[in-house]
Design an enzyme around this catalytic site. Structure first.
Site, PDB file in Angstrom:
ATOM      1  N   SER A  54       0.806  -1.219   0.000  1.00  0.00           N
ATOM      2  CA  SER A  54       0.000   0.000   0.000  1.00  0.00           C
ATOM      3  C   SER A  54       0.834   1.261   0.000  1.00  0.00           C
ATOM      4  CB  SER A  54      -0.952  -0.036   1.173  1.00  0.00           C
ATOM      5  OG  SER A  54      -1.648  -1.243   1.098  1.00  0.00           O
ATOM      6  N   ARG A  63       7.479   6.056  -4.425  1.00  0.00           N
ATOM      7  CA  ARG A  63       8.058   6.632  -3.205  1.00  0.00           C
ATOM      8  C   ARG A  63       7.403   5.995  -1.996  1.00  0.00           C
ATOM      9  NH1 ARG A  63       4.054  10.161  -4.306  1.00  0.00           N
ATOM     10  NH2 ARG A  63       5.128  10.848  -6.163  1.00  0.00           N
ATOM     11  N   ASP A  87      -3.948  -1.592  -1.310  1.00  0.00           N
ATOM     12  CA  ASP A  87      -5.011  -1.980  -0.364  1.00  0.00           C
ATOM     13  C   ASP A  87      -6.392  -1.482  -0.797  1.00  0.00           C
ATOM     14  OD1 ASP A  87      -4.270   0.622   0.159  1.00  0.00           O
ATOM     15  OD2 ASP A  87      -4.041   0.372   2.320  1.00  0.00           O
TER      16      ASP A  87
END
Ligand code: BGC
Length: 481
Positions: free
Chosen positions: A156, A171, A209
């Site tokens: 996630s 990132r 997620d």
């Protein structure tokens, strides 16, 4: 969000200062409507932009090309890295909207979240998957099965996905910072470490997620009973984000869509909505919080909404009032010139504390007094608690109002996909803030009504808590491999 003031007058100077801060967190109805228009424009720009950049909402194609209908079957593994815990589950999809799930949860040691090499983290994850199989599936653990067990990996964080089982990290967010992971393929990292351990598992799908939440809720939802289609999967927890199904002609940046595919689930990464601050409210407190983070200048929408930040916004707001001589003055003197470290150090004020303060209606806010003392070691006067409660409510209300912007906008955008049926729309959501923060869902719904995305239509919008998104949802992604 309910407000119950029980004769809570404050000294004038303090009252004026608190009002001024409350005003900074106040959003008007007009603002919500304009922000929704801007969100829709940002979606289109993100779906067009060929390269990821700070200026654009990522709008990541996930290569998940259909939404489950509840008939999917089989045993799959799911692994979930999204915050401070790593979850491993096996899911037995029964094909009738139901499933059986076994799961273990492992805490990620803080020293594996930053300042290490990628392989140190991924080796830890592989070892935990092996431990899970040893405990629950010894046939797989002892290599008695011929075919590898398929695993869906819920990861996630923003990932540039190029296939269902391929994606490089854009990132880190939510406190992780392991630089040599950026730009590397997340599936490869996990698979390589599983292979070293000779674990008979194949990572076949990489999912966010929110994609998992969308798929899991869609699997469990039986529209013939609920009369609603599941159109968004979203998280309002440590971080925030959402996923929805977009038609292929609206995804110009997807140059080679899979054959015969009519649409694809998009991971919006709406945490990065308006990183250039064209429309987001921006108080000095938001600026301070952003400066304290490892991903400064990014995910600015998330930093006004999600659980990781609500407590921190409150903390810096309180420190500002302290520095202006308006609160904690006696305490400071009594302690010989200091405040408790849990209020002076970043990130130690958990949003869970805010959720108790939010609804405290005890005399003189005695319940808050206890919590602040126990959790933060912060003794408070009655007036200080009134200030803390008012600021808590202002910060949480703004968070819920902002949360409504992507939800309303996406429902508006997808309504045409469902013009041939008369079903309502449901939004599957998960995460500690939306599930447990008092009044958060009601406040979101109020703001959705203000934005009024379904103007003139009799259809309704519901928020549904969708548990196990990252487990069941990842398994459902794996079924499509
Ligand atoms: C991440 C998303 C994730 C969300 C909720 C954000 O910080 O960038 O990928 O879906 O948190 O967990």
């Amino acid at each position: 969000m309910s407000k119950r003031y029980i004769n809570m007058t404050l000294p004038e100077k303090v009252e004026l200062a608190v009002r001024e801060v409350e005003n900074q967190f106040y959003l008007t109805n007009d603002y919500l409507i304009k922000a929704s228009e801007y969100f829709e424009k940002s979606m289109d720009e993100g779906l067009k932009a060929p390269k990821q950049s700070r200026e654009h909402m990522p709008m990541i194609p996930t290569f998940v090309t259909k939404i489950p209908n509840g008939k999917e079957q089989g045993i799959y593994l799911a692994a979930d890295l999204g915050g401070t815990n790593f979850r491993v589950c096996s899911i037995d999809l029964k094909g009738d909207h139901t499933f059986e799930l076994k799961q273990n949860k492992y805490k990620i040691p803080l020293d594996l979240m930053k300042g290490v090499k990628a392989d140190e983290l991924f080796q830890f994850l592989a070892i935990k998957i092996q431990a899970f199989l040893n405990e629950h599936h010894d046939d797989v653990a002892n290599n008695k099965t011929k075919d590898p067990l398929k695993l869906g990996f819920t990861f996630s964080f923003p990932v540039e996905q190029t296939a269902l089982d391929k994606g490089t990290l854009i990132r880190w967010t939510k406190g992780f910072d392991i630089p040599d992971t950026v730009d590397r393929d997340i599936v490869e990292l996990l698979q390589a470490n599983l292979t070293v351990l000779e674990v008979n598992v194949k990572v076949v799908a990489l999912a966010n997620d929110t994609v998992g939440t969308l798929l899991s809720r869609a699997y469990q939802n039986d529209p013939s009973k609920t009369n609603a289609n599941t159109v968004i999967g979203c998280i309002f927890g440590t971080g925030t984000n959402g996923a929805y199904y977009e038609t292929i002609e609206n995804i110009p940046k997807l140059k080679n869509p899979p054959k015969d595919c009519k649409g694809m689930v998009i991971n919006t990464e709406w945490g990065s909505f308006d990183n250039t601050l064209q429309i987001l409210p921006n108080t000095t407190f938001d600026e301070i919080v952003d400066k304290e983070t490892a991903n400064k200048g990014y995910h600015l929408f998330e930093k006004r909404i999600s659980g990781m930040f609500l407590g921190e916004i409150l903390r810096v707001t309180l420190l500002n009032l302290f520095e202006r001589g308006l609160i904690f003055q006696e305490l400071y003197k009594e302690r010989g010139g200091s405040l408790p470290h849990r209020i002076t150090e970043p990130w130690l004020l958990d949003s869970e504390v805010l959720s108790y303060i939010q609804i405290d209606d005890s005399t003189d806010l005695k319940m808050s007094e206890l919590i602040l003392k126990n959790v933060l070691r912060l003794p408070t006067t009655r007036d200080e608690r009134i200030v803390i409660q008012r600021l808590t409510r202002a910060i949480a209300r703004r968070a819920a109002q902002l949360s409504a912007i992507p939800l309303a906008t996406i429902v508006k955008r997808v309504q045409d996909q469902y013009k041939d049926d008369d079903r309502d729309f449901e939004i599957g959501c998960d995460g500690s803030v939306v599930e447990f923060y008092p009044g958060f869902r009601d406040a979101i719904m109020e703001s959705i009504e203000v934005i009024n995305p379904l103007k003139g239509s009799p259809k309704k919008i519901y928020l549904k808590i969708a548990k196990d998104g990252s487990g069941v949802g990842a398994a459902l992604c794996a079924t499509t491999a």
